[in-house]
Design an enzyme around this catalytic site. Structure first.
Site, PDB file in Angstrom:
ATOM      1  N   ASN A 140       0.871  -1.180   0.000  1.00 29.82           N
ATOM      2  CA  ASN A 140       0.000   0.000   0.000  1.00 29.82           C
ATOM      3  C   ASN A 140       0.907   1.229   0.000  1.00 29.82           C
ATOM      4  OD1 ASN A 140      -1.799   2.043   0.496  1.00 29.82           O
ATOM      5  ND2 ASN A 140      -2.364   1.336   2.560  1.00 29.82           N
TER       6      ASN A 140
ATOM      7  N   LYS B   4       0.125   4.255  -0.267  1.00 27.46           N
ATOM      8  CA  LYS B   4      -0.520   5.438   0.354  1.00 27.46           C
ATOM      9  C   LYS B   4      -0.290   6.685  -0.507  1.00 27.46           C
ATOM     10  CE  LYS B   4      -0.155   3.133   4.749  1.00 27.46           C
ATOM     11  NZ  LYS B   4      -0.119   3.214   6.194  1.00 27.46           N
TER      12      LYS B   4
ATOM     13  N   HIS C 157      -9.584   0.920   4.796  1.00 28.06           N
ATOM     14  CA  HIS C 157      -8.271   1.042   5.421  1.00 28.06           C
ATOM     15  C   HIS C 157      -8.389   1.941   6.650  1.00 28.06           C
ATOM     16  CE1 HIS C 157      -4.187   2.369   6.206  1.00 28.06           C
ATOM     17  NE2 HIS C 157      -3.834   1.204   5.682  1.00 28.06           N
TER      18      HIS C 157
ATOM     19  N   GLU D 280      -6.770   4.347   7.776  1.00 28.80           N
ATOM     20  CA  GLU D 280      -6.640   5.802   7.572  1.00 28.80           C
ATOM     21  C   GLU D 280      -7.919   6.375   6.980  1.00 28.80           C
ATOM     22  OE1 GLU D 280      -2.938   5.362   5.542  1.00 28.80           O
ATOM     23  OE2 GLU D 280      -2.098   4.734   7.467  1.00 28.80           O
TER      24      GLU D 280
ATOM     25  N   GLU E  72      -5.467  -5.202  10.501  1.00 30.28           N
ATOM     26  CA  GLU E  72      -4.443  -4.185  10.714  1.00 30.28           C
ATOM     27  C   GLU E  72      -4.746  -3.431  12.007  1.00 30.28           C
ATOM     28  OE1 GLU E  72      -2.365  -2.994   6.824  1.00 30.28           O
ATOM     29  OE2 GLU E  72      -4.170  -1.783   6.990  1.00 30.28           O
TER      30      GLU E  72
ATOM     31  N   GLY F 255       2.266   2.196  10.803  1.00 32.13           N
ATOM     32  CA  GLY F 255       3.185   3.323  10.650  1.00 32.13           C
ATOM     33  C   GLY F 255       3.830   3.756  11.954  1.00 32.13           C
TER      34      GLY F 255
ATOM     35  N   SER G  37       3.304  -2.158  10.345  1.00 30.20           N
ATOM     36  CA  SER G  37       4.753  -2.179  10.551  1.00 30.20           C
ATOM     37  C   SER G  37       5.416  -3.505  10.172  1.00 30.20           C
ATOM     38  CB  SER G  37       5.100  -1.790  11.998  1.00 30.20           C
ATOM     39  OG  SER G  37       4.655  -0.468  12.263  1.00 30.20           O
TER      40      SER G  37
HETATM   41  P1  PGA Z   1       2.724   0.247   7.671  1.00 31.91           P
HETATM   42  O1  PGA Z   1       1.259   0.416   7.011  1.00 31.91           O
HETATM   43  O2  PGA Z   1       3.305  -1.021   7.107  1.00 31.91           O
HETATM   44  O3  PGA Z   1       3.477   1.480   7.234  1.00 31.91           O
HETATM   45  O4  PGA Z   1       2.522   0.169   9.143  1.00 31.91           O
HETATM   46  C1  PGA Z   1       0.425  -0.688   6.806  1.00 31.91           C
HETATM   47  C2  PGA Z   1      -0.878  -0.247   6.190  1.00 31.91           C
HETATM   48  O5  PGA Z   1      -1.360   0.831   6.559  1.00 31.91           O
HETATM   49  O6  PGA Z   1      -1.453  -0.922   5.332  1.00 31.91           O
END
Ligand code: PGA
Length: 253
Positions: free
Chosen positions: A9, A11, A97, A99, A169, A175, A215
């Site tokens: 992803n 983003k 997701h 976010e 997740e 993140g 992460s």
């Molecule tokens: P990250 O994000 O690996 O940077 O923690 C995962 C995601 O949001 O899909």
């Protein structure tokens, strides 16, 4: 036997040049495993989807969008439909997701409509679920994941649900550098599979892939993948670095 699935992803990152370079590198250096031993997909920002899809058209790497709108066309300024995504070569789409849930404010009801639009439009949705840190601390993980999965897939027959991949997740791990331990991931993902079994038949619940995200890095990927109900990884930050993403793909095989 569920084939491992690794999705990146991106983003709101990359640009017109780096998105194509990253896609090329991933396709070239994963060609011995991508497609037959592991499903691989990348989810670039909307504006680079078409060029990345063209770059990857001769490879086994799938392309996914990070979001979708549920209406098919019309006066919905700024939105993108399933037909548009199909038209430019997308196969997958992320729905719900964290976010989008927690930064943009999407509700379970809206996400359900997006999953529905994706399936009817011939896309394969990746439905993301996961609890906030405050919800984990107050022992609400099970309840949150149950609600998000139930509402996200509400109204869908077994046949339709077979198109879905679920991504667990935990919001506190996205993140932040904090990864769920393999045991924490396994515990919740086994619960998700149990919930699927209660809602659909046993065969389907064994076939649906459940990814872990939050992460994920080259050094924790293999340990996470060793868990029975971790069928793949949804990778954010580490998917922007070709070497890291390729190492994660290899760890998932
Ligand atoms: P990250 O994000 O690996 O940077 O923690 C995962 C995601 O949001 O899909």
């Amino acid at each position: 036997m569920r084939k491992p699935f690794v999705a990146g992803n991106w983003k709101m990152n990359t640009d017109s040049h780096s998105s194509v370079e990253l896609a090329k590198r991933i396709a070239t250096d994963s060609c011995e495993v991508a497609g037959h031993r592991v499903t691989v997909a990348v989810c670039p920002p909307f504006v680079y989807l078409q060029t990345v899809a063209k770059t990857l058209s001769a490879s086994s790497i799938g392309v996914g969008a990070q979001d979708i709108y549920y209406e098919s066309k019309g006066a919905f300024t700024g939105e993108v439909s399933a037909a548009m995504l199909k038209d430019i070569g997308c196969t997958y789409v992320l729905c719900g997701h964290s976010e989008r849930r927690h930064v943009i404010g999407e509700t379970d009801e809206l996400i359900n409509k997006k999953v529905a639009a994706a399936i009817s439009g011939g896309l394969l949705p990746i439905l993301c679920v996961g609890e906030l840190l405050s919800e984990r601390k107050t022992l609400q993980t099970e309840e949150v994941v149950k609600r998000q999965r139930k509402k996200g897939l509400a109204g869908w027959s077994e046949e339709k649900v077979s198109a879905v991949t679920i991504a667990y997740e935990p919001v506190w791990a996205i993140g932040t550098g904090l990864t769920a331990t393999p045991q924490q991931a396994q515990e919740v993902q086994a619960l998700i599979r149990k919930l699927l079994e209660q809602m659909y038949d046993g065969k389907l619940s064994q076939e649906i892939r459940i990814l872990y995200g939050g992460s994920v890095k080259p050094d924790n990927a293999a340990e996470l993948m060793a868990q029975e109900d971790v069928d793949g990884l949804l990778v954010g930050g580490a998917s922007l670095n070709a070497d890291d993403f390729l190492a994660i793909i290899r760890a998932a095989v």
